[in-house]
Design a protein around this motif. Structure first.
Motif, PDB file in Angstrom:
ATOM      1  N   ASN A  56       7.188 -28.586  12.817  1.00  0.00           N
ATOM      2  CA  ASN A  56       5.746 -28.802  13.765  1.00  0.00           C
ATOM      3  C   ASN A  56       4.847 -28.945  13.614  1.00  0.00           C
ATOM      4  N   ILE A  57       4.102 -28.341  12.777  1.00  0.00           N
ATOM      5  CA  ILE A  57       2.951 -27.822  12.506  1.00  0.00           C
ATOM      6  C   ILE A  57       1.906 -28.773  11.338  1.00  0.00           C
ATOM      7  N   SER A  58       0.436 -28.612  11.664  1.00  0.00           N
ATOM      8  CA  SER A  58      -0.205 -29.374  10.763  1.00  0.00           C
ATOM      9  C   SER A  58      -0.507 -28.730   9.133  1.00  0.00           C
ATOM     10  N   GLN A  59      -0.615 -29.009   8.515  1.00  0.00           N
ATOM     11  CA  GLN A  59      -0.456 -28.770   7.248  1.00  0.00           C
ATOM     12  C   GLN A  59      -1.756 -27.639   6.780  1.00  0.00           C
ATOM     13  N   LYS A  60      -2.801 -27.734   7.247  1.00  0.00           N
ATOM     14  CA  LYS A  60      -3.832 -26.470   7.923  1.00  0.00           C
ATOM     15  C   LYS A  60      -3.420 -25.628   7.767  1.00  0.00           C
ATOM     16  N   SER A  61      -2.763 -25.569   9.355  1.00  0.00           N
ATOM     17  CA  SER A  61      -1.744 -24.263   9.752  1.00  0.00           C
ATOM     18  C   SER A  61      -1.117 -23.524   9.041  1.00  0.00           C
ATOM     19  N   HIS A  62      -0.279 -24.737   8.191  1.00  0.00           N
ATOM     20  CA  HIS A  62       0.889 -24.170   7.259  1.00  0.00           C
ATOM     21  C   HIS A  62      -0.917 -23.086   6.303  1.00  0.00           C
ATOM     22  N   THR A  63      -0.744 -24.191   5.089  1.00  0.00           N
ATOM     23  CA  THR A  63      -1.746 -23.205   4.639  1.00  0.00           C
ATOM     24  C   THR A  63      -2.655 -21.446   4.937  1.00  0.00           C
ATOM     25  N   THR A  64      -3.171 -22.262   6.034  1.00  0.00           N
ATOM     26  CA  THR A  64      -3.577 -20.556   6.838  1.00  0.00           C
ATOM     27  C   THR A  64      -3.083 -19.647   6.967  1.00  0.00           C
ATOM     28  N   ILE A  65      -1.845 -20.174   7.988  1.00  0.00           N
ATOM     29  CA  ILE A  65       0.078 -19.431   7.762  1.00  0.00           C
ATOM     30  C   ILE A  65      -0.079 -18.165   6.462  1.00  0.00           C
ATOM     31  N   LYS A  66       0.640 -19.172   5.084  1.00  0.00           N
ATOM     32  CA  LYS A  66       0.867 -19.038   4.184  1.00  0.00           C
ATOM     33  C   LYS A  66       0.324 -17.520   3.707  1.00  0.00           C
ATOM     34  N   TYR A  67      -1.612 -18.375   3.376  1.00  0.00           N
ATOM     35  CA  TYR A  67      -2.687 -17.424   2.945  1.00  0.00           C
ATOM     36  C   TYR A  67      -2.823 -16.185   3.913  1.00  0.00           C
ATOM     37  N   PHE A  68      -3.079 -16.062   5.000  1.00  0.00           N
ATOM     38  CA  PHE A  68      -3.007 -14.849   5.810  1.00  0.00           C
ATOM     39  C   PHE A  68      -1.845 -13.485   5.542  1.00  0.00           C
ATOM     40  N   MET A  69      -1.319 -14.155   5.560  1.00  0.00           N
ATOM     41  CA  MET A  69       0.576 -13.790   5.262  1.00  0.00           C
ATOM     42  C   MET A  69       0.066 -12.849   4.296  1.00  0.00           C
ATOM     43  N   LYS A  70       0.293 -13.676   3.260  1.00  0.00           N
ATOM     44  CA  LYS A  70      -0.810 -13.029   1.240  1.00  0.00           C
ATOM     45  C   LYS A  70      -1.440 -11.992   1.747  1.00  0.00           C
ATOM     46  N   ILE A  71      -2.361 -12.421   2.562  1.00  0.00           N
ATOM     47  CA  ILE A  71      -3.981 -11.477   2.576  1.00  0.00           C
ATOM     48  C   ILE A  71      -3.414 -10.737   3.346  1.00  0.00           C
ATOM     49  N   TRP A  72      -2.623 -10.539   4.066  1.00  0.00           N
ATOM     50  CA  TRP A  72      -1.929  -9.111   4.846  1.00  0.00           C
ATOM     51  C   TRP A  72      -1.827  -8.600   4.593  1.00  0.00           C
ATOM     52  N   SER A  73      -0.818  -8.970   3.796  1.00  0.00           N
ATOM     53  CA  SER A  73       0.640  -8.101   2.798  1.00  0.00           C
ATOM     54  C   SER A  73       0.460  -6.737   2.283  1.00  0.00           C
ATOM     55  N   SER A  74      -0.248  -8.190   1.235  1.00  0.00           N
ATOM     56  CA  SER A  74      -1.097  -7.272   0.373  1.00  0.00           C
ATOM     57  C   SER A  74      -2.146  -6.084   0.819  1.00  0.00           C
ATOM     58  N   VAL A  75      -3.034  -6.458   1.237  1.00  0.00           N
ATOM     59  CA  VAL A  75      -4.015  -5.352   1.587  1.00  0.00           C
ATOM     60  C   VAL A  75      -3.020  -4.271   2.925  1.00  0.00           C
ATOM     61  N   SER A  76      -2.154  -4.532   3.461  1.00  0.00           N
ATOM     62  CA  SER A  76      -1.118  -3.426   4.007  1.00  0.00           C
ATOM     63  C   SER A  76      -0.771  -2.184   2.871  1.00  0.00           C
ATOM     64  N   ASP A  77      -0.251  -3.167   1.687  1.00  0.00           N
ATOM     65  CA  ASP A  77       0.073  -2.846   0.721  1.00  0.00           C
ATOM     66  C   ASP A  77      -0.903  -1.609  -0.022  1.00  0.00           C
ATOM     67  N   THR A  78      -1.363  -1.916  -0.354  1.00  0.00           N
ATOM     68  CA  THR A  78      -2.601  -1.299  -1.067  1.00  0.00           C
ATOM     69  C   THR A  78      -2.567  -0.176   0.131  1.00  0.00           C
ATOM     70  N   LEU A  79      -3.502  -0.180   1.458  1.00  0.00           N
ATOM     71  CA  LEU A  79      -4.045   0.704   1.715  1.00  0.00           C
ATOM     72  C   LEU A  79      -2.289   1.964   2.398  1.00  0.00           C
ATOM     73  N   MET A  80      -1.518   1.486   1.994  1.00  0.00           N
ATOM     74  CA  MET A  80       0.422   2.567   2.257  1.00  0.00           C
ATOM     75  C   MET A  80       0.012   3.350   0.951  1.00  0.00           C
ATOM     76  N   PHE A  81      -0.110   2.515  -0.251  1.00  0.00           N
ATOM     77  CA  PHE A  81       0.090   3.555  -1.072  1.00  0.00           C
ATOM     78  C   PHE A  81      -1.096   4.688  -1.726  1.00  0.00           C
ATOM     79  N   ILE A  82      -2.172   4.146  -1.029  1.00  0.00           N
ATOM     80  CA  ILE A  82      -3.772   4.274  -1.157  1.00  0.00           C
ATOM     81  C   ILE A  82      -3.095   6.216  -0.223  1.00  0.00           C
ATOM     82  N   PHE A  83      -2.727   5.554   0.910  1.00  0.00           N
ATOM     83  CA  PHE A  83      -2.422   6.417   2.060  1.00  0.00           C
ATOM     84  C   PHE A  83      -1.906   7.588   1.524  1.00  0.00           C
ATOM     85  N   LEU A  84      -1.025   7.079   0.939  1.00  0.00           N
ATOM     86  CA  LEU A  84       0.488   8.306   0.279  1.00  0.00           C
ATOM     87  C   LEU A  84      -0.274   9.153  -0.238  1.00  0.00           C
ATOM     88  N   ASP A  85      -1.087   9.061  -1.415  1.00  0.00           N
ATOM     89  CA  ASP A  85      -1.377   9.628  -2.258  1.00  0.00           C
ATOM     90  C   ASP A  85      -2.735  10.823  -1.664  1.00  0.00           C
TER      91      ASP A  85
END
Lengths: 440, 440
Positions: free
Chosen positions: A313-342
């Motif tokens: 249903n969605i446009s190609q640009k939306s698709h790129t943005t979704i994929k990109y932002f998922m990766k960014i968010w998960s990558s940052v959350s992951d980083t913060l998690m390991f930092i906070f853990l320690d």
């Protein structure tokens, strides 16, 4: 350049119902410098933490060879240890770091959403039987195995642990038994194993959220004055009901369908599409948390159905943005998690009873290895799936513990031995993530 | 499906220092249904508001013809009025809606960042002289004109307004004098005027943030027991110093350079680039707020330098993501702003003294028209710029007030006539946005 009249003496007088702070106004007749930190504190500290995490990530990748020798999660843990030492020495624990709500409500969802969205659906469903066996039987096996053997250790008079009851040990076992999807994701993404192996370990870690139900069950039992057989039966029934997660899968699917339906009408205003996908996935997670369902199962079901039905249903640009932002968010959350853990690791909330801690690590390794051996034997017998000896070793060895069990141990109610459990969990996590992954 | 043991009686017992809630555990022996709303309240309500805003946006654009007849901001205000009525009748004001901090710390930055990033730099700098004249002289003219004439109205015994002092009137004048960038952006984006006109009104509204300094100045004077000429001089010096905004432009530029420098090293991990751009822009805004600089000027300087120096460093996909997400965020913030504005409008915090309110609207129109006429006359005399008669009319007519002055009026300290000022501001905003834009 920033000299001016102090017209905002403190942020509290600037609330909607602000009162005029005459006292400090009247006396000001000199230009002076003031900071209005309180006013911006919350967003400022959050932004600063995320910036720090991004800078750490950029720094690691500058030296291309580093991530090959040492997985990123290990490096992040070292950064976290250093920061934790710094914050501890400044005696100013940021309130953000300690809050388990931040972990479960803000950091975990992006990681799981990303994992669910990019999960290869076909191999997952091909191996669903094996995965479910590992999850249901394997995790129960681990939880009871570790809990019971630790109870055995507690009976040795020499170790001074006789006050730790069987129920507390089982509770702790249920907490430390499960693989951690966060740790598995961030480590396995870098070490490249074959797809089947990856999906086996990864699928197990994802569906493992059911183990928090086991954890809740023991919490419930610990709060009861006496346990009757009926309670145990009801509890186990409840556990299995949860485990199958019909409710979770259904809720997630429902949200995925809502997104699919709504995106039929967004041709004209496609800029809103990525946002809508994120909002609905997050809502599904929050509602799952509200209804005490497994948030992880719900958001994975949601992500899978979004991927299937929304992409068309969605446009190609939306698709790129979704994929990109998922990766960014998960990558940052992951980083913060390991930092906070320690960062949380450094501090005075540990009780270093070494026999208990060492035996916890050993039992985690032994019971996992045994469980995988026995289960794989049965699986091969039934000709359902073939797992080679080498694969078995990697699956057993890949039993990483991570931030989720760390947060769960902090959520334990206060009792005399809580600090011991925290110390043991910290060591198990550091051992599994650092020692087990560096060798690979 | 959601029947299970109530193992999380309330969220407060689940903090890091959680205590076991034995009381409610012991007595539970039946399966029952419970919601854990408190636990997820904050993210849930935020997500729900944003979802609502997105749905409203999708709904409007379904009927392609609607946005042409009625600008979107008007429609949003109607939605806000309906929601405000609903919330008011339920007697349950969401704490989110009322908080001015949310407005200035979370909703405003994305809008201004987007505006600064997509602002055509060339026409802006070509017309910078005219814009600055409109901002500095025009806004002062409006503020003092409106303030003084309202003070004149207050002297009419029949209106019962004699207790409103000159200083309070000037304070209110400084608040209502400036164009609102949020309103201008959302309205002018839809009604398509020529580029020069657009940049004149838009540039004025952006740089108008300096008027909050005038507002702060009057706040300061109001808090003083007596005002000496020296105070006024110092205050005016301070105001101009601010107005030039050297500090703000410099800070913004510095942050832009930081991003430009950092993105030189992100070739390997380009997924982090969009995030980094957003983080640094937001940090620049927060730091400006902290140092009492104009956050709007800072973030615009930052966005402009990012656009110039960063674009060459980052990948094409990052670029798409940045543009896309800026549009999404600003569009959602904008929607939420207009909805919140009207939700807050409904309630018991108004004093309907109609003469004062009507004269406020009239003076706003008259002084703006006069100011533009006189200023344009001087500009044409000096041959700096040519603004046609029709353009002058549109510039004068485009003097939209919006959410910023609404938030400023809520930030006024409590005094006897605050509710009158709130009512007058509400009417001016509704009048300028709804009446002035529907005709265009």
């Amino acid at each position: 350049m920033q000299h001016y009249w102090n017209l905002r003496p403190n942020s509290s007088s600037w609330g909607p119902e602000g009162t005029q702070d005459n006292g400090s106004m009247v006396s000001i007749h000199t230009l002076h410098f003031s900071l209005d930190y309180q006013h911006v504190q919350v967003p400022f500290e959050i932004t600063l933490w995320i910036t720090l995490a991004s800078l750490a990530k950029i720094g690691f990748h500058l030296y291309n060879k580093m991530p090959i020798v040492v997985p990123e999660s290990c490096l992040l843990m070292f950064v976290g240890l250093i920061l934790g030492g710094l914050i501890c020495s400044l005696n100013d624990k940021s309130p953000l770091v300690r809050d388990s709500d931040i972990f479960f409500l803000y950091l975990l969802p992006p990681i799981v959403l990303d994992a669910g969205y990019f999960m290869p659906a076909q191999p997952f469903f091909e191996n669903i039987g094996t995965i479910l066996l590992y999850v249901i039987v394997g995790t129960m096996w681990n939880a009871f195995g570790i809990g019971l053997s630790l109870y055995g250790i507690c009976q040795v008079k020499y170790f001074n642990l006789q006050d730790v009851s069987l129920l507390h040990n089982l509770w702790y076992g249920s907490l430390i038994a499960a693989l951690d999807p966060v740790a598995v994701l961030s480590v396995f993404e870098e070490i490249h194993v074959n797809e089947k192996l990856h999906i086996l370990v990864f699928g197990e870690s994802l569906l493992n959220d059911a183990v928090t139900v086991l954890y809740k069950l023991f919490k419930y039992f610990c709060g009861m004055p006496s346990i009757k057989p009926l309670d145990i039966l009801a509890g186990i029934g409840n556990f299995f009901f949860f485990l199958v997660g019909i409710g979770g899968i259904f809720t997630g699917f429902l949200f995925g369908m809502t997104v699919a339906f709504t995106t039929c009408f967004t041709k004209v205003i496609c800029v809103i599409e990525p946002l809508f996908v994120f909002l609905c996935s997050y809502l599904s997670y929050l509602i799952a948390e509200m209804l005490h369902l497994s948030g992880i199962v719900v958001i994975i079901a949601c992500a899978t159905s979004i991927k299937h039905y929304v992409e068309a249903n969605i446009s190609q640009k939306s698709h790129t943005t979704i994929k990109y932002f998922m990766k960014i968010w998960s990558s940052v959350s992951d980083t913060l998690m390991f930092i906070f853990l320690d960062v949380s690791t450094i501090g005075d909330n540990h009780e270093w009873n070494w026999p208990y801690i060492c035996f916890t690590v050993i039992f985690c390794l032994i019971w996992r290895a045994l469980g995988i051996l026995v289960l794989t034997f049965f699986i091969s017998k039934c000709h359902v799936n073939t797992v080679t000896r080498k694969d078995q070793f990697i699956i057993a060895y890949g039993g990483l513990r991570g931030p989720i069990c760390f947060s769960l141990v902090f959520l334990l109610p206060e009792f005399s031995r809580k600090k011991l459990f925290i110390a043991a969990t910290t060591v198990v996590i550091l051992f599994t993530v650092i020692v087990q992954t560096i060798n690979k």
